[in-house]
Design a protein around this motif. Structure first.
Motif, short mmCIF file in Angstrom:
data_model
loop_
_atom_site.label_atom_id
_atom_site.label_comp_id
_atom_site.label_asym_id
_atom_site.label_seq_id
_atom_site.Cartn_x
_atom_site.Cartn_y
_atom_site.Cartn_z
N ARG A 99 -5.75 16.30 -17.81
CA ARG A 99 -5.54 17.23 -15.77
C ARG A 99 -7.08 18.04 -15.40
O ARG A 99 -7.49 16.84 -14.25
N TYR A 100 -8.14 18.45 -16.39
CA TYR A 100 -9.26 18.37 -15.81
C TYR A 100 -10.12 16.72 -15.71
O TYR A 100 -10.98 16.69 -15.34
N LEU A 101 -9.80 15.62 -17.08
CA LEU A 101 -10.68 14.83 -16.50
C LEU A 101 -10.49 14.18 -15.75
O LEU A 101 -11.06 13.14 -14.59
N GLN A 102 -8.83 14.02 -15.42
CA GLN A 102 -7.59 13.05 -13.93
C GLN A 102 -9.00 13.79 -12.51
O GLN A 102 -9.28 13.21 -12.07
N ALA A 103 -8.89 14.89 -12.51
CA ALA A 103 -9.39 15.78 -11.81
C ALA A 103 -11.01 14.93 -11.30
O ALA A 103 -11.39 15.18 -9.85
N GLN A 104 -11.89 14.82 -12.44
CA GLN A 104 -12.97 14.04 -12.17
C GLN A 104 -12.61 12.45 -12.03
O GLN A 104 -13.30 11.98 -12.53
N GLY A 105 -11.72 12.38 -11.46
CA GLY A 105 -11.49 10.53 -12.24
C GLY A 105 -11.58 9.78 -12.96
O GLY A 105 -11.97 8.33 -12.83
N ARG A 106 -11.16 10.49 -14.19
CA ARG A 106 -11.54 9.67 -15.59
C ARG A 106 -10.18 10.29 -15.92
O ARG A 106 -9.15 11.12 -16.43
N LYS A 107 -9.76 8.94 -17.20
CA LYS A 107 -7.98 9.40 -17.77
C LYS A 107 -8.91 9.68 -19.60
O LYS A 107 -8.40 10.52 -20.12
N SER A 108 -10.45 9.01 -19.44
CA SER A 108 -10.48 9.48 -21.29
C SER A 108 -11.83 10.07 -21.23
O SER A 108 -12.71 9.75 -20.56
N CYS A 109 -11.91 10.41 -22.08
CA CYS A 109 -13.75 10.79 -23.01
C CYS A 109 -13.75 9.57 -23.81
O CYS A 109 -13.18 9.64 -24.61
N ASP A 110 -15.59 9.90 -24.61
CA ASP A 110 -15.33 9.08 -26.02
C ASP A 110 -15.80 9.99 -26.76
O ASP A 110 -16.25 9.27 -28.34
N SER A 111 -16.36 11.36 -26.73
CA SER A 111 -16.39 12.61 -27.63
C SER A 111 -15.64 13.79 -27.56
O SER A 111 -15.91 14.14 -25.92
N ILE A 112 -15.12 14.43 -29.00
CA ILE A 112 -15.04 15.67 -27.96
C ILE A 112 -15.93 16.41 -29.69
O ILE A 112 -15.13 16.19 -30.37
N VAL A 113 -15.78 18.02 -28.95
CA VAL A 113 -16.21 18.69 -29.99
C VAL A 113 -15.74 20.16 -29.93
O VAL A 113 -15.50 20.75 -28.81
#
Ligand SMILES: C[S@@+](CC[C@H](N)C(=O)[O-])C[C@H]1O[C@@H](n2cnc3c(N)ncnc32)[C@H](O)[C@@H]1O
Length: 191
Positions: A99-113
């Motif tokens: 939900r928060y990624l979408q709010a930034q106009g993104r569907k995905s990320c490439d790294s999660i810590v």
């Protein structure tokens, strides 16, 4: 000072914190390196606590990359926002990351810590967070989470290990990081 704040929260939120002290800088550096933050386009941090990993992530993040952290404990949110005022610290559960990624106009990320205490979580919460990671991590993206050396001796610790191996295309473990209390190692899981 951060250790004192951490300890105060531990007294009332032991299940969601799952640690006796903030992680060491040696562990923090290993997390950032294995999560390939230096080459990442968009990084998420789950469970920053008092910010043991956050500063190292910000230092390593390429200039044109995006980043936010998600933390459920409001006291920790205040502490990390104070330490890193220009960083976006979301006060919500990692289960809501898409939900928060979408709010930034993104569907995905490439790294999660992940600083989450998976070995303290029940099956439902482990699954809900890993489902969310499956929704948002790009193919080839990397999810890094640490665990204390004693965790694989527990049922929940074995469950999270099995689930990582079931859900990701490759999972490696780091050498044990002795300069942390308790000593810990990383699971580095690639989508
Ligand atoms: C083991 S502490 C790690 C803190 C910090 N990363 C470190 O290594 O010192 C776990 C952190 O995860 C947070 N947490 C627990 N469940 C969470 C969830 N569902 N979403 C986001 N944060 C969560 C806790 O409040 C706590 O700050």
């Amino acid at each position: 000072m951060h250790t004192l704040h951490f300890f105060k929260q531990l007294v009332t939120n032991a299940d969601s914190i799952g640690a006796v002290a903030p992680s060491s800088s040696v562990l923090a550096r290993a997390m950032v390196e294995h999560a390939r933050v230096r080459e990442a386009k968009f990084v998420l941090e789950f469970g920053p606590g008092t910010g043991a990993f956050t500063g190292k992530i910000i230092e390593a993040l390429p200039e044109d990359s995006g980043f936010f952290a998600m933390e459920v404990n409001s006291k920790f949110v205040d502490i990390v926002r104070n330490r890193y005022p220009s960083t976006n610290i979301v006060h919500d559960s990692a289960t809501e990351a898409s939900r928060y990624l979408q709010a930034q106009g993104r569907k995905s990320c490439d790294s999660i810590v992940s600083g989450l205490p998976f070995a303290a979580f029940n099956d439902e919460l482990q699954d809900a967070i890993l489902d969310e990671v499956g929704r948002i991590l790009e193919p080839g993206g990397i999810f890094v989470t640490f665990t204390y050396i004693q965790a694989p001796l527990t049922k929940r610790g074995r469950n999270i290990r099995r689930k990582l191996f079931e859900r990701f295309s490759s999972v490696t473990t780091s050498p044990i990081i002795w300069r942390n209390f308790p000593p810990a190692f990383l699971y580095c899981a690639q989508m």
